[in-house]
Design a protein around this motif. Structure first.
Motif, mmCIF file in Angstrom:
data_model
loop_
_atom_site.group_PDB
_atom_site.id
_atom_site.type_symbol
_atom_site.label_atom_id
_atom_site.label_comp_id
_atom_site.label_asym_id
_atom_site.label_seq_id
_atom_site.Cartn_x
_atom_site.Cartn_y
_atom_site.Cartn_z
ATOM 1 N N GLY A 47 5.005 53.057 43.063
ATOM 2 C CA GLY A 47 3.883 53.486 42.240
ATOM 3 C C GLY A 47 3.133 52.356 41.574
ATOM 4 O O GLY A 47 2.190 52.594 40.816
ATOM 5 N N HIS A 48 3.569 51.111 41.842
ATOM 6 C CA HIS A 48 2.936 49.948 41.239
ATOM 7 C C HIS A 48 2.638 48.910 42.314
ATOM 8 O O HIS A 48 3.365 48.822 43.315
ATOM 9 C CB HIS A 48 3.850 49.298 40.192
ATOM 10 C CG HIS A 48 4.305 50.230 39.111
ATOM 11 N ND1 HIS A 48 5.355 51.095 39.274
ATOM 12 C CD2 HIS A 48 3.847 50.425 37.847
ATOM 13 C CE1 HIS A 48 5.536 51.789 38.151
ATOM 14 N NE2 HIS A 48 4.628 51.404 37.279
ATOM 15 N N LEU A 49 1.610 48.106 42.093
ATOM 16 C CA LEU A 49 1.280 47.004 42.991
ATOM 17 C C LEU A 49 0.899 45.776 42.172
ATOM 18 O O LEU A 49 0.136 45.871 41.208
ATOM 19 C CB LEU A 49 0.101 47.367 43.905
ATOM 20 C CG LEU A 49 0.329 48.419 44.993
ATOM 21 C CD1 LEU A 49 -0.996 48.738 45.681
ATOM 22 C CD2 LEU A 49 1.352 47.936 46.011
ATOM 23 N N HIS A 50 1.413 44.639 42.585
ATOM 24 C CA HIS A 50 1.108 43.354 41.960
ATOM 25 C C HIS A 50 0.210 42.587 42.930
ATOM 26 O O HIS A 50 0.656 42.147 43.993
ATOM 27 C CB HIS A 50 2.414 42.588 41.718
ATOM 28 C CG HIS A 50 2.237 41.199 41.207
ATOM 29 N ND1 HIS A 50 1.936 40.912 39.896
ATOM 30 C CD2 HIS A 50 2.319 39.994 41.847
ATOM 31 C CE1 HIS A 50 1.853 39.603 39.735
ATOM 32 N NE2 HIS A 50 2.082 39.027 40.908
ATOM 33 N N VAL A 51 -1.064 42.470 42.583
ATOM 34 C CA VAL A 51 -2.052 41.865 43.479
ATOM 35 C C VAL A 51 -2.530 40.541 42.890
ATOM 36 O O VAL A 51 -2.897 40.479 41.704
ATOM 37 C CB VAL A 51 -3.251 42.808 43.690
ATOM 38 C CG1 VAL A 51 -4.268 42.173 44.637
ATOM 39 C CG2 VAL A 51 -2.771 44.151 44.247
ATOM 40 N N VAL A 52 -2.527 39.498 43.714
ATOM 41 C CA VAL A 52 -2.961 38.176 43.262
ATOM 42 C C VAL A 52 -3.978 37.607 44.231
ATOM 43 O O VAL A 52 -3.743 37.546 45.445
ATOM 44 C CB VAL A 52 -1.764 37.201 43.135
ATOM 45 C CG1 VAL A 52 -2.256 35.813 42.715
ATOM 46 C CG2 VAL A 52 -0.752 37.721 42.119
#
Length: 243
Positions: A47-52
């Motif tokens: 349910g979460h995404l870490h986008v860089v």
């Protein structure tokens, strides 16, 4: 406090990659379509995404905006975004487009006035990205090392307005050598702000060890190469998140 897992989508040239120790010359491409990758993570249950935006981190301004917008369109996951966010207009734009919270890293060291303003304007939606190299905070896509320790940078700011800290051990990042559990726990205990572990997570055991420190402020972990190369089973990881 819940323990959340954040699959990582690192953007370079519009593609989904992973770096070794933050070195742009040592990148592995895992997906040509980041939005499709985001959908895969959401479909399996994350349910979460870490986008860089890696290019943005070096350039000091967004460089993969189209890919980020496609990710936001494709998934309803909660997205935290970092890389090249250096002014309030950029913060406001991403939040208005659906980013849940933005990550400020280099600016936390080099532009405290901006970070103070961002925290005042958007309390609870700003994450500080603290990337450690040999014990000191690194900036500009990890290309420069400061003379500041992590807790010294964090101490500059109103901790009640900070959503979380992403703490990355650069020496472990992308290397599948195991999370730096002790350093993550020590930082969380010292600053009294939820801390996400980043760098080196390789196996379910890493997550289990990190989760043991929830009461001290360790609030989750970022998963990169371990998911892309299958050293962590997503369903087993998600079971830990929900326990």
């Amino acid at each position: 406090m819940s323990f959340a897992l954040w699959p990582a989508i690192d953007l370079k040239g519009g593609k989904c990659v992973r770096l070794l120790h933050g070195d742009m010359e040592q990148s592995t491409t895992y997906a040509d379509n980041p939005a499709a990758q985001a959908w895969k993570f959401r479909d399996v249950g994350f349910g979460h995404l870490h986008v860089v935006d890696l290019d943005g981190a070096f350039a000091g301004k967004p460089e993969n905006a189209d890919a980020v917008e496609a990710i936001l369109y494709e998934t309803d996951a909660k997205v935290q975004l970092g890389g090249g966010i250096r002014d309030l207009a950029t913060v406001e734009r991403w939040l208005s487009l659906g980013v849940t919270r933005v990550i400020l890293g280099t600016a936390a060291v080099k532009d405290p006035d901006f970070v103070h303003a961002a925290l005042k304007s958007f309390p609870g939606r700003i994450v500080l990205g603290i990337d450690a190299k040999d014990g000191f905070v690194a900036t500009d896509g990890w290309g420069e090392k400061s003379t500041l320790a992590a807790k010294d940078v964090i101490a500059r700011y109103d901790r009640d307005a900070i959503a979380a800290i992403v703490y990355t051990d650069i020496s472990r990042d992308g290397a599948l050598t195991g999370a730096n559990v002790s350093a993550t726990q020590e930082l969380a205990s010292a600053v009294g702000i939820p801390v996400l572990a980043s760098g080196g997570v390789a196996a379910l055991l890493d997550l289990e060890l990190l989760a043991q420190h929830q009461s001290e402020g360790v609030c989750g972990a970022i998963l990169g190469r371990s998911l892309y190369e299958g050293t962590i089973n997503p369903l087993e990881a998600l079971a830990l998140e929900r326990s």
